[in-house]
Write an enzyme that holds these catalytic residues in place. Sequence first.
Site, PDB file in Angstrom:
ATOM      1  N   TRP A 195      11.942 -37.964 144.894  1.00  0.00           N
ATOM      2  CA  TRP A 195      12.158 -36.951 144.164  1.00  0.00           C
ATOM      3  C   TRP A 195      13.709 -36.415 144.235  1.00  0.00           C
ATOM      4  CZ3 TRP A 195       9.655 -33.429 140.965  1.00  0.00           C
ATOM      5  CH2 TRP A 195       8.606 -33.571 140.804  1.00  0.00           C
ATOM      6  N   ASN A 236       8.971 -27.169 153.758  1.00  0.00           N
ATOM      7  CA  ASN A 236       9.126 -27.165 152.101  1.00  0.00           C
ATOM      8  C   ASN A 236       7.863 -26.623 151.542  1.00  0.00           C
ATOM      9  OD1 ASN A 236       9.984 -28.666 149.637  1.00  0.00           O
ATOM     10  ND2 ASN A 236       8.071 -29.510 149.578  1.00  0.00           N
ATOM     11  N   TRP A 288      13.899 -11.037 133.369  1.00  0.00           N
ATOM     12  CA  TRP A 288      13.845 -10.833 134.712  1.00  0.00           C
ATOM     13  C   TRP A 288      14.048  -9.465 135.216  1.00  0.00           C
ATOM     14  CZ3 TRP A 288      11.800 -15.166 136.693  1.00  0.00           C
ATOM     15  CH2 TRP A 288      12.014 -16.248 136.043  1.00  0.00           C
ATOM     16  N   TRP A 331      15.191 -16.702 138.898  1.00  0.00           N
ATOM     17  CA  TRP A 331      15.469 -17.736 139.937  1.00  0.00           C
ATOM     18  C   TRP A 331      16.837 -18.119 140.552  1.00  0.00           C
ATOM     19  CZ3 TRP A 331      18.128 -22.141 138.738  1.00  0.00           C
ATOM     20  CH2 TRP A 331      18.454 -22.233 137.235  1.00  0.00           C
ATOM     21  N   GLU A 384       8.584 -38.472 148.498  1.00  0.00           N
ATOM     22  CA  GLU A 384       9.744 -37.343 148.405  1.00  0.00           C
ATOM     23  C   GLU A 384      10.964 -37.550 148.523  1.00  0.00           C
ATOM     24  OE1 GLU A 384       8.633 -33.913 148.528  1.00  0.00           O
ATOM     25  OE2 GLU A 384       6.616 -35.077 148.191  1.00  0.00           O
ATOM     26  N   TRP A 399      13.706 -25.163 142.693  1.00  0.00           N
ATOM     27  CA  TRP A 399      13.759 -23.622 142.412  1.00  0.00           C
ATOM     28  C   TRP A 399      13.168 -23.649 140.782  1.00  0.00           C
ATOM     29  CZ3 TRP A 399      13.522 -19.008 143.895  1.00  0.00           C
ATOM     30  CH2 TRP A 399      13.652 -18.353 145.282  1.00  0.00           C
TER      31      TRP A 399
END
Length: 470
Positions: free
Chosen positions: A279, A342, A307, A360, A276, A383
């Site tokens: 990441w 998370n 959207w 988003w 993580e 996101w």
Amino acid sequence: MKHGIHWFRNDLRLHDNQGLSALADRVDAWLPLFILDPNLASRDGGQAPRVRFMFDCLSRLEADLRERGFPMLILEGDPEELIPKIMDGTGATLVSWNSGSTPFARRRDSRVSAAVSAAGGESIELGDHTVFGAEEIKTKAGGYYSVYTPYRNEWWRTWHRAPRLPASRVRLPKMTTPSVDIGSMKISPADLVKDGEQKLPRGGELSAKRRLRQFLAGTAGRYDIDRDRPEIDGTSRLSPYLRFGAISIRRCFSEALSAIERDPSSKTGISKWMDELIWREFYNAVVFHAPHVLSGSFRPEYDAIRWRGRPSHFAAWCEGRTGYPFVDAAMRQLSATGWMHNRARMVVASFLTKDLHIDWRKGERFFFESLVDGDPASNNGGWQWSASTGTDAQPYFRIFNPVTQGQKWDPKGVYIRRWIPELRHLASPEIHRPWEQADARTEYPRPIVDHSVQRVLTIAEFKRVRAIRE
């Protein structure tokens, strides 16, 4: 005697600070400096949770420096104008700082570097926010990675060739440079720290180190098992400290590897936690190499997505009243604490984009202003992963079901009851689908959309956009 300045930004600590250590090797006396950008953080009125936490970290750093005999100068204004004036007033000829990866930070630092040079000085700019800089992890062809797994593999190969271990002690110049009056108002840390609605974690390097030790000695060994369970305190909660550099990322890796050596049975859990952290490095590299992601989709063809969500639905999502308990519990946790688990972040992001059909970028901005660990790169990466518009994103046809996600990761409803008192009278599994109950004792809303219908519409919209591309 050679004088220097260290310009603190998102490196609010003394231990294992790359830029500060480099300065200490070359000067006899120094001035610790922090410049508050009025465009980023207002000291008046309400403050975003991340700003309150940053000021708390800054206040504790200032106190630590003061105890060591190094008073910190805190100003508000434009560093491009202020730093040359401070150099002139103190006789400093060397200015150090740790680099940023966002386009804003890189443009600012370039201007400051030019201003330092024009003032007859030299600047030291080093990477400190990540273990490896964005240009250090490359593909065999010399490009950058857009998929996480090969990036992670190359990251570890690079580490094993030359591990970046933290410094064993604090390295500071021996003497202090007297502060200087440059006509800009000096700020007291006490004036910065404000109370807010959320009870935030205690800032500072000492708290960060304590949290890391407790995590590695406790729940880290089960991280691979418990990390998706929001009712369990099974994560490190170090993200706010890493965001503002209250702890060194190199220390996190070094102590994690040492913990595995002490207890080999913890390897699976701690290794997953280190994944993580990688990441985080990956998303920082993406922002560096593909800065367009901060305003649009990593895959530009997805900017054509329509959207069509309603403003009322966005408001319901923000306030935790969508009618889906797992989603609403997460949003209420965010409102109350400035933090969200998370797994919950992924679910609520998927719900906003793929159930409510809301851009988003609106969710990204809301999170950035609401989270204590709001970080441009990690927030954007998360996101775009959930919205299926980003690098190495979740496939567009994999859409989280907000009910089954709650049933899977909060099977007994502990997390939901903690944040939605209206549903505490319901048992599990009923608590995950309260609209099916005849009990009318609650004011909890019914679902604002039908997930099964919205899922079909989302897949159709992605197929439409992909057909245009083809």
